[in-house]
Design a protein around this motif. Sequence first.
Motif, PDB file in Angstrom:
ATOM      1  N   SER A 163       5.239  -0.581  13.326  1.00 27.26           N
ATOM      2  CA  SER A 163       6.269  -0.324  14.342  1.00 27.26           C
ATOM      3  C   SER A 163       5.994  -1.076  15.630  1.00 27.26           C
ATOM      4  O   SER A 163       6.919  -1.516  16.315  1.00 27.26           O
ATOM      5  CB  SER A 163       6.378   1.176  14.611  1.00 27.26           C
ATOM      6  OG  SER A 163       6.842   1.836  13.456  1.00 27.26           O
ATOM      7  N   SER A 164       4.717  -1.250  15.949  1.00 23.32           N
ATOM      8  CA  SER A 164       4.369  -1.993  17.166  1.00 23.32           C
ATOM      9  C   SER A 164       4.729  -3.471  17.057  1.00 23.32           C
ATOM     10  O   SER A 164       4.796  -4.169  18.064  1.00 23.32           O
ATOM     11  CB  SER A 164       2.879  -1.830  17.485  1.00 23.32           C
ATOM     12  OG  SER A 164       2.087  -2.575  16.574  1.00 23.32           O
ATOM     13  N   LEU A 165       4.984  -3.946  15.841  1.00 17.62           N
ATOM     14  CA  LEU A 165       5.329  -5.359  15.635  1.00 17.62           C
ATOM     15  C   LEU A 165       6.839  -5.607  15.597  1.00 17.62           C
ATOM     16  O   LEU A 165       7.269  -6.747  15.522  1.00 17.62           O
ATOM     17  CB  LEU A 165       4.715  -5.855  14.316  1.00 17.62           C
ATOM     18  CG  LEU A 165       3.198  -5.846  14.232  1.00 17.62           C
ATOM     19  CD1 LEU A 165       2.752  -6.194  12.821  1.00 17.62           C
ATOM     20  CD2 LEU A 165       2.605  -6.816  15.233  1.00 17.62           C
ATOM     21  N   LEU A 166       7.631  -4.553  15.656  1.00 18.94           N
ATOM     22  CA  LEU A 166       9.080  -4.713  15.524  1.00 18.94           C
ATOM     23  C   LEU A 166       9.697  -5.524  16.660  1.00 18.94           C
ATOM     24  O   LEU A 166      10.800  -6.053  16.516  1.00 18.94           O
ATOM     25  CB  LEU A 166       9.762  -3.345  15.403  1.00 18.94           C
ATOM     26  CG  LEU A 166       9.405  -2.572  14.134  1.00 18.94           C
ATOM     27  CD1 LEU A 166      10.038  -1.181  14.170  1.00 18.94           C
ATOM     28  CD2 LEU A 166       9.834  -3.335  12.888  1.00 18.94           C
ATOM     29  N   LYS A 167       9.006  -5.621  17.773  1.00 20.35           N
ATOM     30  CA  LYS A 167       9.480  -6.429  18.900  1.00 20.35           C
ATOM     31  C   LYS A 167       8.547  -7.619  19.153  1.00 20.35           C
ATOM     32  O   LYS A 167       8.454  -8.131  20.262  1.00 20.35           O
ATOM     33  CB  LYS A 167       9.589  -5.566  20.150  1.00 20.35           C
ATOM     34  CG  LYS A 167      10.646  -4.481  20.022  1.00 20.35           C
ATOM     35  CD  LYS A 167      11.010  -3.906  21.364  1.00 20.35           C
ATOM     36  CE  LYS A 167      11.980  -2.768  21.274  1.00 20.35           C
ATOM     37  NZ  LYS A 167      13.225  -3.023  20.637  1.00 20.35           N
ATOM     38  N   HIS A 168       7.879  -8.071  18.100  1.00 19.50           N
ATOM     39  CA  HIS A 168       6.951  -9.198  18.198  1.00 19.50           C
ATOM     40  C   HIS A 168       7.701 -10.443  18.673  1.00 19.50           C
ATOM     41  O   HIS A 168       8.888 -10.631  18.354  1.00 19.50           O
ATOM     42  CB  HIS A 168       6.301  -9.457  16.836  1.00 19.50           C
ATOM     43  CG  HIS A 168       5.114 -10.355  16.898  1.00 19.50           C
ATOM     44  ND1 HIS A 168       5.214 -11.726  16.938  1.00 19.50           N
ATOM     45  CD2 HIS A 168       3.794 -10.073  16.943  1.00 19.50           C
ATOM     46  CE1 HIS A 168       4.004 -12.246  16.986  1.00 19.50           C
ATOM     47  NE2 HIS A 168       3.123 -11.263  16.989  1.00 19.50           N
ATOM     48  N   SER A 182       0.822  -1.216   0.000  1.00 19.86           N
ATOM     49  CA  SER A 182       0.000   0.000   0.000  1.00 19.86           C
ATOM     50  C   SER A 182       0.854   1.263   0.000  1.00 19.86           C
ATOM     51  O   SER A 182       0.425   2.308  -0.487  1.00 19.86           O
ATOM     52  CB  SER A 182      -0.919   0.023   1.222  1.00 19.86           C
ATOM     53  OG  SER A 182      -0.216   0.385   2.395  1.00 19.86           O
ATOM     54  N   LEU A 183       2.044   1.171   0.579  1.00 21.01           N
ATOM     55  CA  LEU A 183       2.969   2.310   0.723  1.00 21.01           C
ATOM     56  C   LEU A 183       2.365   3.459   1.523  1.00 21.01           C
ATOM     57  O   LEU A 183       2.803   4.606   1.408  1.00 21.01           O
ATOM     58  CB  LEU A 183       3.457   2.817  -0.646  1.00 21.01           C
ATOM     59  CG  LEU A 183       4.266   1.825  -1.476  1.00 21.01           C
ATOM     60  CD1 LEU A 183       4.615   2.426  -2.834  1.00 21.01           C
ATOM     61  CD2 LEU A 183       5.524   1.382  -0.745  1.00 21.01           C
ATOM     62  N   ARG A 184       1.387   3.162   2.369  1.00 23.34           N
ATOM     63  CA  ARG A 184       0.712   4.197   3.154  1.00 23.34           C
ATOM     64  C   ARG A 184       1.411   4.429   4.481  1.00 23.34           C
ATOM     65  O   ARG A 184       1.599   3.505   5.278  1.00 23.34           O
ATOM     66  CB  ARG A 184      -0.749   3.804   3.387  1.00 23.34           C
ATOM     67  CG  ARG A 184      -1.575   3.930   2.121  1.00 23.34           C
ATOM     68  CD  ARG A 184      -2.991   3.523   2.299  1.00 23.34           C
ATOM     69  NE  ARG A 184      -3.661   4.127   3.449  1.00 23.34           N
ATOM     70  CZ  ARG A 184      -4.968   4.028   3.654  1.00 23.34           C
ATOM     71  NH1 ARG A 184      -5.748   3.380   2.797  1.00 23.34           N
ATOM     72  NH2 ARG A 184      -5.513   4.583   4.714  1.00 23.34           N
ATOM     73  N   ALA A 185       1.779   5.671   4.725  1.00 26.37           N
ATOM     74  CA  ALA A 185       2.477   6.031   5.962  1.00 26.37           C
ATOM     75  C   ALA A 185       1.613   5.792   7.189  1.00 26.37           C
ATOM     76  O   ALA A 185       2.148   5.563   8.282  1.00 26.37           O
ATOM     77  CB  ALA A 185       2.926   7.488   5.905  1.00 26.37           C
ATOM     78  N   ASP A 186       0.289   5.797   7.053  1.00 23.07           N
ATOM     79  CA  ASP A 186      -0.559   5.567   8.228  1.00 23.07           C
ATOM     80  C   ASP A 186      -0.506   4.121   8.712  1.00 23.07           C
ATOM     81  O   ASP A 186      -1.042   3.802   9.765  1.00 23.07           O
ATOM     82  CB  ASP A 186      -1.997   6.052   8.004  1.00 23.07           C
ATOM     83  CG  ASP A 186      -2.654   5.532   6.750  1.00 23.07           C
ATOM     84  OD1 ASP A 186      -1.945   5.165   5.802  1.00 23.07           O
ATOM     85  OD2 ASP A 186      -3.894   5.509   6.705  1.00 23.07           O
ATOM     86  N   ALA A 187       0.194   3.250   7.988  1.00 24.12           N
ATOM     87  CA  ALA A 187       0.421   1.885   8.464  1.00 24.12           C
ATOM     88  C   ALA A 187       1.623   1.805   9.399  1.00 24.12           C
ATOM     89  O   ALA A 187       1.775   0.819  10.134  1.00 24.12           O
ATOM     90  CB  ALA A 187       0.639   0.944   7.282  1.00 24.12           C
ATOM     91  N   VAL A 245       8.039  -1.586   6.947  1.00 23.28           N
ATOM     92  CA  VAL A 245       8.385  -0.203   7.315  1.00 23.28           C
ATOM     93  C   VAL A 245       9.420   0.343   6.320  1.00 23.28           C
ATOM     94  O   VAL A 245       9.284   1.468   5.825  1.00 23.28           O
ATOM     95  CB  VAL A 245       8.919  -0.134   8.767  1.00 23.28           C
ATOM     96  CG1 VAL A 245       9.589   1.203   9.047  1.00 23.28           C
ATOM     97  CG2 VAL A 245       7.797  -0.396   9.759  1.00 23.28           C
ATOM     98  N   ASP A 246      10.433  -0.456   6.023  1.00 27.99           N
ATOM     99  CA  ASP A 246      11.471  -0.054   5.077  1.00 27.99           C
ATOM    100  C   ASP A 246      10.861   0.261   3.705  1.00 27.99           C
ATOM    101  O   ASP A 246      11.189   1.277   3.085  1.00 27.99           O
ATOM    102  CB  ASP A 246      12.509  -1.170   4.967  1.00 27.99           C
ATOM    103  CG  ASP A 246      13.656  -0.839   4.043  1.00 27.99           C
ATOM    104  OD1 ASP A 246      14.174   0.296   4.101  1.00 27.99           O
ATOM    105  OD2 ASP A 246      14.040  -1.724   3.251  1.00 27.99           O
ATOM    106  N   ALA A 247       9.971  -0.593   3.237  1.00 24.08           N
ATOM    107  CA  ALA A 247       9.330  -0.393   1.934  1.00 24.08           C
ATOM    108  C   ALA A 247       8.539   0.911   1.909  1.00 24.08           C
ATOM    109  O   ALA A 247       8.630   1.692   0.951  1.00 24.08           O
ATOM    110  CB  ALA A 247       8.419  -1.574   1.614  1.00 24.08           C
ATOM    111  N   ILE A 248       7.781   1.159   2.963  1.00 23.31           N
ATOM    112  CA  ILE A 248       6.948   2.367   3.011  1.00 23.31           C
ATOM    113  C   ILE A 248       7.822   3.622   3.097  1.00 23.31           C
ATOM    114  O   ILE A 248       7.603   4.588   2.361  1.00 23.31           O
ATOM    115  CB  ILE A 248       5.957   2.293   4.191  1.00 23.31           C
ATOM    116  CG1 ILE A 248       4.923   1.192   3.933  1.00 23.31           C
ATOM    117  CG2 ILE A 248       5.270   3.643   4.412  1.00 23.31           C
ATOM    118  CD1 ILE A 248       4.086   0.818   5.143  1.00 23.31           C
TER     119      ILE A 248
END
Length: 150
Positions: free
Chosen positions: A105-110, A95-100, A123-126
Amino acid sequence: MHCERVTTLVRAFSTTRRAEIDAAWTVAQSMGDDLLALLAEAFPQVRKSAGRASIIRYAGRFSRESEVAFRMGITAVQDRAYAVRHYGCAILAYSLRADALPTLSSLLKHADRRTAEDAGAAVDAIKNKNHHFFMDRDHSGRVRWEYGSV
């Protein structure tokens, strides 16, 4: 009629067998122009992760123009099954949507390292405005990623 179609989709996709999921797509394709909305409603009710993953994989191609598909991705990244979370991250990356970004970011420490890596790639792609980076994680330029035509 609407509720009946959603119930039909829930039943059809609540399976782990590939042949039955293929048959579910035959049923789904007969649902008409509002298929994506029906799948969005059915998705959280589907009992088996293989069925949910198949639905999310299908929805990804619409994530750039459909708020419904984007919201499905937001929901999918919170799923209990890794495959569903993976395809949810893929939808958000595509989607490349910044609102994602806050959700990702909340999943980076999943707890599941694979999900954390998928979220980081999304995140990198967006941030780079290049959906290919979701699959091309070292930015080699040799990996191209597209959904089938819409």
